[in-house]
Design a protein around this motif. Sequence first.
Motif, PDB file in Angstrom:
ATOM      1  N   ASN A 120      -4.575 -81.719 -38.639  1.00  0.00           N
ATOM      2  CA  ASN A 120      -5.282 -82.986 -38.484  1.00  0.00           C
ATOM      3  C   ASN A 120      -5.998 -83.127 -37.145  1.00  0.00           C
ATOM      4  O   ASN A 120      -6.579 -84.174 -36.873  1.00  0.00           O
ATOM      5  CB  ASN A 120      -4.312 -84.157 -38.659  1.00  0.00           C
ATOM      6  CG  ASN A 120      -3.730 -84.195 -40.048  1.00  0.00           C
ATOM      7  OD1 ASN A 120      -4.430 -83.956 -41.027  1.00  0.00           O
ATOM      8  ND2 ASN A 120      -2.445 -84.454 -40.139  1.00  0.00           N
ATOM      9  N   LYS A 155      -9.057 -85.334 -37.699  1.00  0.00           N
ATOM     10  CA  LYS A 155      -9.479 -85.214 -39.095  1.00  0.00           C
ATOM     11  C   LYS A 155      -8.709 -86.232 -39.916  1.00  0.00           C
ATOM     12  O   LYS A 155      -7.525 -86.457 -39.688  1.00  0.00           O
ATOM     13  CB  LYS A 155      -9.192 -83.808 -39.604  1.00  0.00           C
ATOM     14  CG  LYS A 155      -9.904 -82.725 -38.817  1.00  0.00           C
ATOM     15  CD  LYS A 155      -9.477 -81.369 -39.285  1.00  0.00           C
ATOM     16  CE  LYS A 155     -10.065 -80.290 -38.419  1.00  0.00           C
ATOM     17  NZ  LYS A 155      -9.583 -78.967 -38.792  1.00  0.00           N
ATOM     18  N   LYS A 156      -9.391 -86.834 -40.848  1.00  0.00           N
ATOM     19  CA  LYS A 156      -8.735 -87.801 -41.731  1.00  0.00           C
ATOM     20  C   LYS A 156      -7.859 -87.035 -42.714  1.00  0.00           C
ATOM     21  O   LYS A 156      -8.310 -86.106 -43.365  1.00  0.00           O
ATOM     22  CB  LYS A 156      -9.766 -88.620 -42.491  1.00  0.00           C
ATOM     23  CG  LYS A 156     -10.557 -89.552 -41.593  1.00  0.00           C
ATOM     24  CD  LYS A 156     -11.530 -90.375 -42.406  1.00  0.00           C
ATOM     25  CE  LYS A 156     -12.326 -91.267 -41.492  1.00  0.00           C
ATOM     26  NZ  LYS A 156     -13.307 -92.066 -42.229  1.00  0.00           N
ATOM     27  N   SER A 157      -6.633 -87.439 -42.763  1.00  0.00           N
ATOM     28  CA  SER A 157      -5.735 -86.797 -43.736  1.00  0.00           C
ATOM     29  C   SER A 157      -5.880 -87.499 -45.080  1.00  0.00           C
ATOM     30  O   SER A 157      -6.097 -88.707 -45.138  1.00  0.00           O
ATOM     31  CB  SER A 157      -4.286 -86.856 -43.252  1.00  0.00           C
ATOM     32  OG  SER A 157      -3.888 -88.185 -43.086  1.00  0.00           O
ATOM     33  N   GLU A 158      -5.789 -86.735 -46.116  1.00  0.00           N
ATOM     34  CA  GLU A 158      -5.913 -87.305 -47.453  1.00  0.00           C
ATOM     35  C   GLU A 158      -4.595 -87.967 -47.835  1.00  0.00           C
ATOM     36  O   GLU A 158      -3.527 -87.378 -47.706  1.00  0.00           O
ATOM     37  CB  GLU A 158      -6.265 -86.198 -48.448  1.00  0.00           C
ATOM     38  CG  GLU A 158      -7.618 -85.591 -48.174  1.00  0.00           C
ATOM     39  CD  GLU A 158      -7.975 -84.536 -49.197  1.00  0.00           C
ATOM     40  OE1 GLU A 158      -7.512 -84.645 -50.346  1.00  0.00           O
ATOM     41  OE2 GLU A 158      -8.705 -83.615 -48.828  1.00  0.00           O
TER      42      GLU A 158
END
Length: 161
Positions: A120, A155-158
């Motif tokens: 991330n 980073k955007k985590s899902e």
Amino acid sequence: SEEARQNGAKLILQKANELYPNHLIIMTGDFNCAPGHTAYQELVSQGSFIDSWEECRKISNCYTNSVSSTFNWFLGDFVISNFIMRSLQYLAFTIHGGRPPTWNRYHIDWILYRNQINQNLDIQTVYSAVETWAYNATQSSDHFPVISLFRINFKKSEQVN
């Protein structure tokens, strides 16, 4: 010696992998060899370290400069970047290292990083340059400093509902 630099690079990789396998590592220093030499290749190719100056040259919105050498003999950029000095540097590094580095870069001081934080988070070079400024026209060292700035990318985590 070249053997000592190679063994030092191998030891750095061994300890980095042993002590900090999943961590960001930023390594700076006077490595006394230019890109193209075995110790550099050991760290960058086999060791997955990234040279911030080289990486910056590949990124369109990253600022870098074209100073040819980080070693300056206390003479400053004007003297070391001219054709005669580049020719002498090329000859010296060819003899010293056994293989010529690139014509345009004789950096023996580097900022290397290994970008293994987690899935991330990572960093990206946004500025990397060799600083040639001198106080009262006097060099404070026989090496120019290398300066790099990095951006932390989250980073955007899902999310799964």
